[in-house]
Design a protein around this motif. Structure first.
Motif, PDB file in Angstrom:
ATOM      1  N   GLU A  85       7.455 -65.502  75.455  1.00  0.00           N
ATOM      2  CA  GLU A  85       8.919 -65.311  74.530  1.00  0.00           C
ATOM      3  C   GLU A  85       9.491 -65.451  75.554  1.00  0.00           C
ATOM      4  OE1 GLU A  85      11.805 -64.663  71.977  1.00  0.00           O
ATOM      5  OE2 GLU A  85       9.317 -64.570  71.613  1.00  0.00           O
ATOM      6  N   ASN A  86       9.190 -64.822  77.054  1.00  0.00           N
ATOM      7  CA  ASN A  86      10.657 -65.141  77.873  1.00  0.00           C
ATOM      8  C   ASN A  86      10.734 -66.483  78.226  1.00  0.00           C
ATOM      9  OD1 ASN A  86      10.991 -62.376  78.342  1.00  0.00           O
ATOM     10  ND2 ASN A  86       8.511 -62.021  79.816  1.00  0.00           N
ATOM     11  N   ALA A  87       9.245 -67.587  78.376  1.00  0.00           N
ATOM     12  CA  ALA A  87       9.343 -68.822  78.379  1.00  0.00           C
ATOM     13  C   ALA A  87      10.630 -69.503  77.273  1.00  0.00           C
ATOM     14  CB  ALA A  87       7.796 -69.243  78.583  1.00  0.00           C
ATOM     15  N   LYS A  88      10.801 -68.908  76.760  1.00  0.00           N
ATOM     16  CA  LYS A  88      10.974 -69.703  75.119  1.00  0.00           C
ATOM     17  C   LYS A  88      12.600 -69.431  75.413  1.00  0.00           C
ATOM     18  CE  LYS A  88      11.526 -69.320  69.929  1.00  0.00           C
ATOM     19  NZ  LYS A  88      11.249 -69.040  68.979  1.00  0.00           N
ATOM     20  N   ALA A  89      13.241 -68.291  76.126  1.00  0.00           N
ATOM     21  CA  ALA A  89      14.239 -67.908  76.252  1.00  0.00           C
ATOM     22  C   ALA A  89      15.619 -68.523  77.049  1.00  0.00           C
ATOM     23  CB  ALA A  89      13.816 -65.904  76.219  1.00  0.00           C
ATOM     24  N   HIS A  90      13.730 -68.992  78.647  1.00  0.00           N
ATOM     25  CA  HIS A  90      14.460 -69.991  78.798  1.00  0.00           C
ATOM     26  C   HIS A  90      14.500 -71.205  78.936  1.00  0.00           C
ATOM     27  CE1 HIS A  90      15.416 -66.759  82.213  1.00  0.00           C
ATOM     28  NE2 HIS A  90      14.534 -65.872  81.489  1.00  0.00           N
ATOM     29  N   GLY A  91      13.872 -71.849  77.809  1.00  0.00           N
ATOM     30  CA  GLY A  91      13.587 -72.648  77.854  1.00  0.00           C
ATOM     31  C   GLY A  91      12.605 -73.725  78.372  1.00  0.00           C
ATOM     32  N   LEU A  92      11.861 -72.867  78.587  1.00  0.00           N
ATOM     33  CA  LEU A  92      10.842 -73.496  79.014  1.00  0.00           C
ATOM     34  C   LEU A  92       9.426 -73.535  77.770  1.00  0.00           C
ATOM     35  CD1 LEU A  92      10.277 -71.220  82.394  1.00  0.00           C
ATOM     36  CD2 LEU A  92      11.496 -73.346  82.309  1.00  0.00           C
ATOM     37  N   GLU A 109       6.181 -73.285  76.373  1.00  0.00           N
ATOM     38  CA  GLU A 109       5.689 -71.740  76.317  1.00  0.00           C
ATOM     39  C   GLU A 109       4.406 -71.522  75.821  1.00  0.00           C
ATOM     40  OE1 GLU A 109       6.927 -70.108  72.067  1.00  0.00           O
ATOM     41  OE2 GLU A 109       8.424 -71.331  72.076  1.00  0.00           O
ATOM     42  N   ALA A 110       4.065 -72.694  75.875  1.00  0.00           N
ATOM     43  CA  ALA A 110       2.287 -72.895  75.949  1.00  0.00           C
ATOM     44  C   ALA A 110       1.987 -73.422  77.462  1.00  0.00           C
ATOM     45  CB  ALA A 110       1.916 -75.037  74.516  1.00  0.00           C
ATOM     46  N   PHE A 111       2.164 -74.071  78.355  1.00  0.00           N
ATOM     47  CA  PHE A 111       2.367 -74.121  79.471  1.00  0.00           C
ATOM     48  C   PHE A 111       2.295 -73.014  79.802  1.00  0.00           C
ATOM     49  CE2 PHE A 111       3.122 -74.141  84.120  1.00  0.00           C
ATOM     50  CZ  PHE A 111       2.738 -74.794  84.636  1.00  0.00           C
ATOM     51  N   TYR A 112       2.855 -71.731  80.272  1.00  0.00           N
ATOM     52  CA  TYR A 112       3.222 -70.449  80.708  1.00  0.00           C
ATOM     53  C   TYR A 112       2.497 -69.371  79.674  1.00  0.00           C
ATOM     54  CZ  TYR A 112       6.788 -72.146  83.265  1.00  0.00           C
ATOM     55  OH  TYR A 112       7.160 -73.538  84.388  1.00  0.00           O
ATOM     56  N   ASP A 113       1.868 -69.842  78.600  1.00  0.00           N
ATOM     57  CA  ASP A 113       1.145 -69.001  78.075  1.00  0.00           C
ATOM     58  C   ASP A 113      -0.358 -69.379  78.613  1.00  0.00           C
ATOM     59  OD1 ASP A 113      -0.569 -67.105  76.248  1.00  0.00           O
ATOM     60  OD2 ASP A 113      -1.070 -68.828  75.451  1.00  0.00           O
ATOM     61  N   ASP A 114      -0.497 -70.308  79.065  1.00  0.00           N
ATOM     62  CA  ASP A 114      -1.519 -70.939  79.725  1.00  0.00           C
ATOM     63  C   ASP A 114      -2.299 -70.198  81.110  1.00  0.00           C
ATOM     64  OD1 ASP A 114      -4.124 -72.224  79.977  1.00  0.00           O
ATOM     65  OD2 ASP A 114      -2.584 -73.108  81.345  1.00  0.00           O
ATOM     66  N   LEU A 115      -1.065 -70.193  81.894  1.00  0.00           N
ATOM     67  CA  LEU A 115      -1.294 -70.051  83.239  1.00  0.00           C
ATOM     68  C   LEU A 115      -0.657 -68.317  82.986  1.00  0.00           C
ATOM     69  CD1 LEU A 115       0.053 -70.994  86.184  1.00  0.00           C
ATOM     70  CD2 LEU A 115       2.647 -70.437  85.372  1.00  0.00           C
ATOM     71  N   TRP A 116      -0.633 -67.196  82.238  1.00  0.00           N
ATOM     72  CA  TRP A 116      -0.199 -66.031  81.956  1.00  0.00           C
ATOM     73  C   TRP A 116      -1.954 -65.868  81.795  1.00  0.00           C
ATOM     74  CZ3 TRP A 116       4.149 -66.817  84.416  1.00  0.00           C
ATOM     75  CH2 TRP A 116       4.761 -65.870  84.420  1.00  0.00           C
ATOM     76  N   ASN A 117      -2.106 -66.682  81.003  1.00  0.00           N
ATOM     77  CA  ASN A 117      -4.028 -66.196  80.732  1.00  0.00           C
ATOM     78  C   ASN A 117      -4.277 -66.501  82.120  1.00  0.00           C
ATOM     79  OD1 ASN A 117      -5.797 -66.206  78.987  1.00  0.00           O
ATOM     80  ND2 ASN A 117      -6.895 -68.124  79.417  1.00  0.00           N
ATOM     81  N   ARG A 118      -4.489 -66.811  82.548  1.00  0.00           N
ATOM     82  CA  ARG A 118      -5.323 -67.533  83.833  1.00  0.00           C
ATOM     83  C   ARG A 118      -5.224 -66.228  84.972  1.00  0.00           C
ATOM     84  NH1 ARG A 118      -6.225 -73.437  86.009  1.00  0.00           N
ATOM     85  NH2 ARG A 118      -6.510 -71.502  88.463  1.00  0.00           N
TER      86      ARG A 118
END
Length: 98
Positions: free
Chosen positions: A65-72, A74-83
């Motif tokens: 949601e934070n990634a989406k709000a910043h136009g980033l 989402e899948a990339f940051y989900d993967d990064l946060w998962n790690r």
């Protein structure tokens, strides 16, 4: 040094800002890590496990949601946060003797 991307006129300006932001990100990750350590201490006192799946899901959803709000991406940051989460859980598990 300009601090907005649109104001940068040279690659040196760009690189200085990227380096500045990377330092700021590391400082934020270091601050985040202090909370991970404290979480392990609190979990130990409560008899909780390091891995709490509902919380993992919540943190990953927040990241998307934070990634989406910043136009980033989402899948990339989900993967990064998962790690990031898996690394944090492994650290907590070690502290908890799991």
């Amino acid at each position: 040094m300009p601090d907005k991307a649109a104001e940068c006129q040279t690659m040196a300006d760009i690189r200085e800002n990227i380096d500045r932001i990377d330092k700021e990100l590391m400082a934020l990750f270091a601050e985040r890590w202090t909370f991970i350590g404290r979480a392990a201490e609190i979990k130990a006192g409560l008899g909780l496990k390091a891995d709490i799946p509902a919380r993992v899901d919540e943190v990953r959803a927040n990241a998307r949601e934070n990634a989406k709000a910043h136009g980033l991406d989402e899948a990339f940051y989900d993967d990064l946060w998962n790690r990031l989460i898996r690394h944090s859980i492994a650290h907590e598990a070690g502290k908890l003797g799991e």
